[in-house]
Enzyme design. Structure first.
Site, PDB file in Angstrom:
ATOM      1  N   GLY A  48       0.806  -1.218   0.000  1.00 21.72           N
ATOM      2  CA  GLY A  48       0.000   0.000   0.000  1.00 21.72           C
ATOM      3  C   GLY A  48       0.833   1.259   0.000  1.00 21.72           C
ATOM      4  O   GLY A  48       0.700   2.111  -0.878  1.00 21.72           O
ATOM      5  N   ASP A  49       1.705   1.402   1.000  1.00 24.07           N
ATOM      6  CA  ASP A  49       2.589   2.580   1.066  1.00 24.07           C
ATOM      7  C   ASP A  49       4.040   2.152   1.227  1.00 24.07           C
ATOM      8  O   ASP A  49       4.845   2.850   1.831  1.00 24.07           O
ATOM      9  CB  ASP A  49       2.173   3.502   2.222  1.00 24.07           C
ATOM     10  CG  ASP A  49       2.260   2.817   3.582  1.00 24.07           C
ATOM     11  OD1 ASP A  49       2.342   1.567   3.610  1.00 24.07           O
ATOM     12  OD2 ASP A  49       2.243   3.518   4.609  1.00 24.07           O
ATOM     13  N   GLU A  50       4.377   1.002   0.664  1.00 26.46           N
ATOM     14  CA  GLU A  50       5.733   0.475   0.744  1.00 26.46           C
ATOM     15  C   GLU A  50       6.372   0.441  -0.637  1.00 26.46           C
ATOM     16  O   GLU A  50       5.736   0.042  -1.614  1.00 26.46           O
ATOM     17  CB  GLU A  50       5.731  -0.935   1.338  1.00 26.46           C
ATOM     18  CG  GLU A  50       5.254  -1.003   2.781  1.00 26.46           C
ATOM     19  CD  GLU A  50       5.305  -2.427   3.310  1.00 26.46           C
ATOM     20  OE1 GLU A  50       6.376  -3.062   3.196  1.00 26.46           O
ATOM     21  OE2 GLU A  50       4.283  -2.898   3.821  1.00 26.46           O
TER      22      GLU A  50
END
Length: 336
Positions: free
Chosen positions: A240-242
């Site tokens: 997701g936000d990696e």
């Protein structure tokens, strides 16, 4: 010696999609086919980068940079819609007086013919595009129909493969592409480093401003990562936000630390979303392929970078750590 007007007349015949720029990067000449593509554009006197967006080489940021690309393939597109993709090559004039840029549609020629209602008169008489247009029109011939089908299948295959390795939201590579690249690097025996980056406070953006704001943040962060890396490096969104950054041939800790610092600093700059601003940060952990004397595998390397990342988060976020043996034990973690 021919005058510039005579040279321009010749260029209009043999290179109808050319652009001539002066030393300031302003357009002083343009081919008739380009004029047809943008009939309402005030070409003469406009800056080249106001009309065109140069995608590759990524290092080009100015007219001076553009002049240094002489002979190299340029990938660009119009800034306004339709943003037709173009290929080009620049030939500089003597004494730094500007340059001559010849453009073509490349593999997007069929879409261009459709979008702009082009005919054979819009291409150079020796351009192979003319023959391609004739082949497209000769649909009644079985052999040509088969050839066109094969071309379309090949293009569809390339597009499908590219899509399969691309994150649709950000345009960078996805986890599948990252796995492929890691396995290739390990098999080649080349040294490389892997940096795992996780966004701090991203959840708060989604919770307070919504997922549309989160998507805007992810797209901005991906762009910053591409700008902070070299052309042969890899930026992949793996969660997701990696994100994962793979640096081929780069294992110098000082250089990697500098990249991490610049990246974190740029990510911390407020990101506008409507009348609001999104404020985030990032933490990063890096593992080096040279930490392995033998038996290097992708899963272990990813785990090491992950351990270093969460050590950075636990140390206060907005930090970058290198993996070190024993880091799994939080009591041994030291900032690097």
């Amino acid at each position: 010696m021919l005058s510039m007007q005579e040279i321009s007349s010749i260029a209009n015949e043999i290179c109808p999609m050319h652009v001539v720029i002066n030393h300031e990067g302003r357009i002083t000449g343009v081919g008739p086919t380009l004029r047809k593509l943008r009939p309402d554009t005030e070409w003469l006197g406009s800056r080249f980068f106001r009309i065109f967006d140069l995608a590759r080489p990524r290092r080009v940021r100015s007219t001076e940079d553009l002049m240094k690309t002489a002979g190299a393939k340029l990938h660009l597109n119009f800034r306004d819609a339709p943003q037709t993709c173009l290929k080009g090559v620049l030939a500089p004039f003597p004494e730094g007086k500007g340059g001559f840029i010849n453009l073509s549609f490349g593999i997007s020629v069929l879409e261009a013919v459709r979008d702009y209602d082009l005919t054979s008169a819009d291409f150079s008489p020796t351009d192979l595009t003319i023959e391609m247009l004739y082949l497209v029109e000769a649909k009644s011939a079985a052999m040509e129909a088969s050839r066109q089908l094969n071309l379309r299948l090949q293009g569809a295959k390339i597009a499908a493969e590219e899509q399969a390795f691309t994150d649709t939201l950000t345009g960078v590579k996805n986890r599948r592409a990252m796995d492929h690249i890691l396995n290739r690097l390990i098999a080649s025996g080349r040294d490389f480093s892997l940096m795992h980056v996780d966004l701090d406070f991203f959840k708060e953006v989604n919770d307070t401003l919504g997922h549309a704001a989160g998507d805007t943040v992810l797209q901005r962060v991906a762009k910053l990562m591409v700008q902070c890396t070299r052309q042969n490096d890899t930026v992949a969104r793996v969660g997701g936000d990696e994100f994962v950054l793979i640096f081929e041939g780069l294992i110098d800790r000082i250089q990697l630390s500098g990249i991490a610092r610049r990246l974190i600093a740029s990510i911390e700059e407020p990101i506008p979303f409507g009348d609001k601003t999104c404020k985030i940060s990032a933490s990063a952990g890096t593992a080096l392929s040279t930490m392995f004397s033998a038996g290097l595998d992708a899963a272990t390397l990813l785990n090491q970078a992950d351990v270093a990342l969460y050590a950075a988060k636990n140390a206060g976020r907005a930090r970058h750590f290198f993996y070190q043996p024993g880091m799994e034990d939080k009591d041994t973690v030291k900032p690097i």
